[in-house]
Design a protein around this motif. Sequence first.
Motif, PDB file in Angstrom:
ATOM      1  N   GLY A  56      40.734 -28.233 -37.133  1.00 46.70           N
ATOM      2  CA  GLY A  56      40.348 -28.228 -35.730  1.00 46.70           C
ATOM      3  C   GLY A  56      38.839 -28.111 -35.600  1.00 46.70           C
ATOM      4  O   GLY A  56      38.135 -27.816 -36.564  1.00 46.70           O
ATOM      5  N   VAL A  57      38.355 -28.344 -34.389  1.00 44.67           N
ATOM      6  CA  VAL A  57      36.926 -28.271 -34.088  1.00 44.67           C
ATOM      7  C   VAL A  57      36.662 -27.047 -33.210  1.00 44.67           C
ATOM      8  O   VAL A  57      37.428 -26.766 -32.292  1.00 44.67           O
ATOM      9  CB  VAL A  57      36.469 -29.558 -33.368  1.00 44.67           C
ATOM     10  CG1 VAL A  57      35.148 -29.355 -32.646  1.00 44.67           C
ATOM     11  CG2 VAL A  57      36.361 -30.713 -34.352  1.00 44.67           C
ATOM     12  N   VAL A  58      35.585 -26.321 -33.510  1.00 45.29           N
ATOM     13  CA  VAL A  58      35.115 -25.223 -32.653  1.00 45.29           C
ATOM     14  C   VAL A  58      33.630 -25.467 -32.403  1.00 45.29           C
ATOM     15  O   VAL A  58      32.806 -25.301 -33.300  1.00 45.29           O
ATOM     16  CB  VAL A  58      35.327 -23.846 -33.327  1.00 45.29           C
ATOM     17  CG1 VAL A  58      34.786 -22.742 -32.426  1.00 45.29           C
ATOM     18  CG2 VAL A  58      36.797 -23.610 -33.638  1.00 45.29           C
ATOM     19  N   SER A  59      33.290 -25.892 -31.172  1.00 44.67           N
ATOM     20  CA  SER A  59      31.935 -26.373 -30.914  1.00 44.67           C
ATOM     21  C   SER A  59      31.417 -25.912 -29.556  1.00 44.67           C
ATOM     22  O   SER A  59      32.150 -25.910 -28.574  1.00 44.67           O
ATOM     23  CB  SER A  59      31.935 -27.904 -30.960  1.00 44.67           C
ATOM     24  OG  SER A  59      30.697 -28.426 -30.546  1.00 44.67           O
ATOM     25  N   ASN A  60      30.138 -25.527 -29.526  1.00 43.48           N
ATOM     26  CA  ASN A  60      29.461 -25.233 -28.260  1.00 43.48           C
ATOM     27  C   ASN A  60      29.036 -26.556 -27.624  1.00 43.48           C
ATOM     28  O   ASN A  60      27.874 -26.931 -27.647  1.00 43.48           O
ATOM     29  CB  ASN A  60      28.225 -24.352 -28.482  1.00 43.48           C
ATOM     30  CG  ASN A  60      28.591 -22.935 -28.861  1.00 43.48           C
ATOM     31  OD1 ASN A  60      29.769 -22.564 -28.869  1.00 43.48           O
ATOM     32  ND2 ASN A  60      27.597 -22.134 -29.183  1.00 43.48           N
ATOM     33  N   PHE A  61      30.004 -27.257 -27.069  1.00 46.44           N
ATOM     34  CA  PHE A  61      29.773 -28.610 -26.576  1.00 46.44           C
ATOM     35  C   PHE A  61      30.458 -28.745 -25.225  1.00 46.44           C
ATOM     36  O   PHE A  61      31.322 -27.948 -24.876  1.00 46.44           O
ATOM     37  CB  PHE A  61      30.393 -29.618 -27.560  1.00 46.44           C
ATOM     38  CG  PHE A  61      29.584 -30.867 -27.790  1.00 46.44           C
ATOM     39  CD1 PHE A  61      28.840 -31.019 -28.946  1.00 46.44           C
ATOM     40  CD2 PHE A  61      29.586 -31.903 -26.866  1.00 46.44           C
ATOM     41  CE1 PHE A  61      28.098 -32.182 -29.174  1.00 46.44           C
ATOM     42  CE2 PHE A  61      28.860 -33.067 -27.080  1.00 46.44           C
ATOM     43  CZ  PHE A  61      28.110 -33.202 -28.243  1.00 46.44           C
ATOM     44  N   ASP A  62      30.081 -29.772 -24.478  1.00 45.14           N
ATOM     45  CA  ASP A  62      30.763 -30.036 -23.213  1.00 45.14           C
ATOM     46  C   ASP A  62      31.949 -30.970 -23.463  1.00 45.14           C
ATOM     47  O   ASP A  62      32.239 -31.342 -24.602  1.00 45.14           O
ATOM     48  CB  ASP A  62      29.772 -30.610 -22.190  1.00 45.14           C
ATOM     49  CG  ASP A  62      29.192 -31.938 -22.643  1.00 45.14           C
ATOM     50  OD1 ASP A  62      29.873 -32.961 -22.472  1.00 45.14           O
ATOM     51  OD2 ASP A  62      28.069 -31.941 -23.178  1.00 45.14           O
ATOM     52  N   ASN A  63      32.609 -31.354 -22.371  1.00 49.15           N
ATOM     53  CA  ASN A  63      33.877 -32.075 -22.538  1.00 49.15           C
ATOM     54  C   ASN A  63      33.733 -33.538 -22.969  1.00 49.15           C
ATOM     55  O   ASN A  63      34.724 -34.243 -23.062  1.00 49.15           O
ATOM     56  CB  ASN A  63      34.715 -31.971 -21.247  1.00 49.15           C
ATOM     57  CG  ASN A  63      33.981 -32.545 -20.043  1.00 49.15           C
ATOM     58  OD1 ASN A  63      33.013 -33.300 -20.198  1.00 49.15           O
ATOM     59  ND2 ASN A  63      34.419 -32.205 -18.849  1.00 49.15           N
ATOM     60  N   ARG A  64      32.506 -33.981 -23.273  1.00 47.45           N
ATOM     61  CA  ARG A  64      32.341 -35.328 -23.838  1.00 47.45           C
ATOM     62  C   ARG A  64      32.726 -35.377 -25.316  1.00 47.45           C
ATOM     63  O   ARG A  64      32.819 -36.458 -25.901  1.00 47.45           O
ATOM     64  CB  ARG A  64      30.883 -35.791 -23.710  1.00 47.45           C
ATOM     65  CG  ARG A  64      30.473 -36.139 -22.299  1.00 47.45           C
ATOM     66  CD  ARG A  64      29.003 -36.520 -22.224  1.00 47.45           C
ATOM     67  NE  ARG A  64      28.142 -35.376 -22.496  1.00 47.45           N
ATOM     68  CZ  ARG A  64      26.811 -35.424 -22.422  1.00 47.45           C
ATOM     69  NH1 ARG A  64      26.204 -36.539 -22.112  1.00 47.45           N
ATOM     70  NH2 ARG A  64      26.091 -34.353 -22.672  1.00 47.45           N
TER      71      ARG A  64
END
Length: 238
Positions: free
Chosen positions: A130-138
């Motif tokens: 899985g991915v865990v990222s401080n990112f927006d929904n893009r």
Amino acid sequence: AMLRLRLLTWDVKDTLLRLRQPVGESYAAEARAHGLRVQPAALGQSFREAYGAQSRNFPNYGRGRGLSSQQWWVDVVKQTFRLSGVQEDGVLTLMAENLYHDFCSAHNWEVLPGAGETLSRCSQRGFRMGVVSNFDNRLENILSQCNLRHHFEFVVTSEDVGFAKPDRRIFEKALRLGGVPPEQAAHVGDDYTRDYKAARAVGMHGFLLRAAGQGEELEVPPEHVLPTLSHLLARIEK
């Protein structure tokens, strides 16, 4: 002793994907398309200022503050150009919309060397991912366009969860989605505080991707350091 890992979680920016060119260069190219000459270095500096101020005033892409992440970013882009001397509202809006969409795609992002191969090998070994990222929904769209999305069971972003790394709750959400206790999970990322330390604080294993000579002073055992992503499986299996 071989680690008994079942789940691997991954940071994205500068771990799996990187920008093809500095932000200032992308913004300067957009300006040129509208007949405006702005120096990339000046835009880079303005971007850091605008992004920093927006992050302090409206944390986590404006979530809970009545801003969509798209509006949050459009405001950052406009302010970046304003700080660099571009004031005309119509062109600011146009450039901001264009850049928001450009950064949505493989147009501005590239896969880091060894990332695709390492993810494939980890999948073949049967790890859940899985991915865990401080990112927006893009991020879902960017991962799909860069042909990496299929490796992951889930993608957890800070916009989605409402907490950003190093907050433990973003990792706890990933562990719930993975259905795995923390001691059977490892997180891979390039940031000592947000990735390595934060994952270990919830009881996960951590691997820190770090180019040679970068941050050697940090207290990280050498077996937790990845000079490149290709070192990961050897670290897990030794």
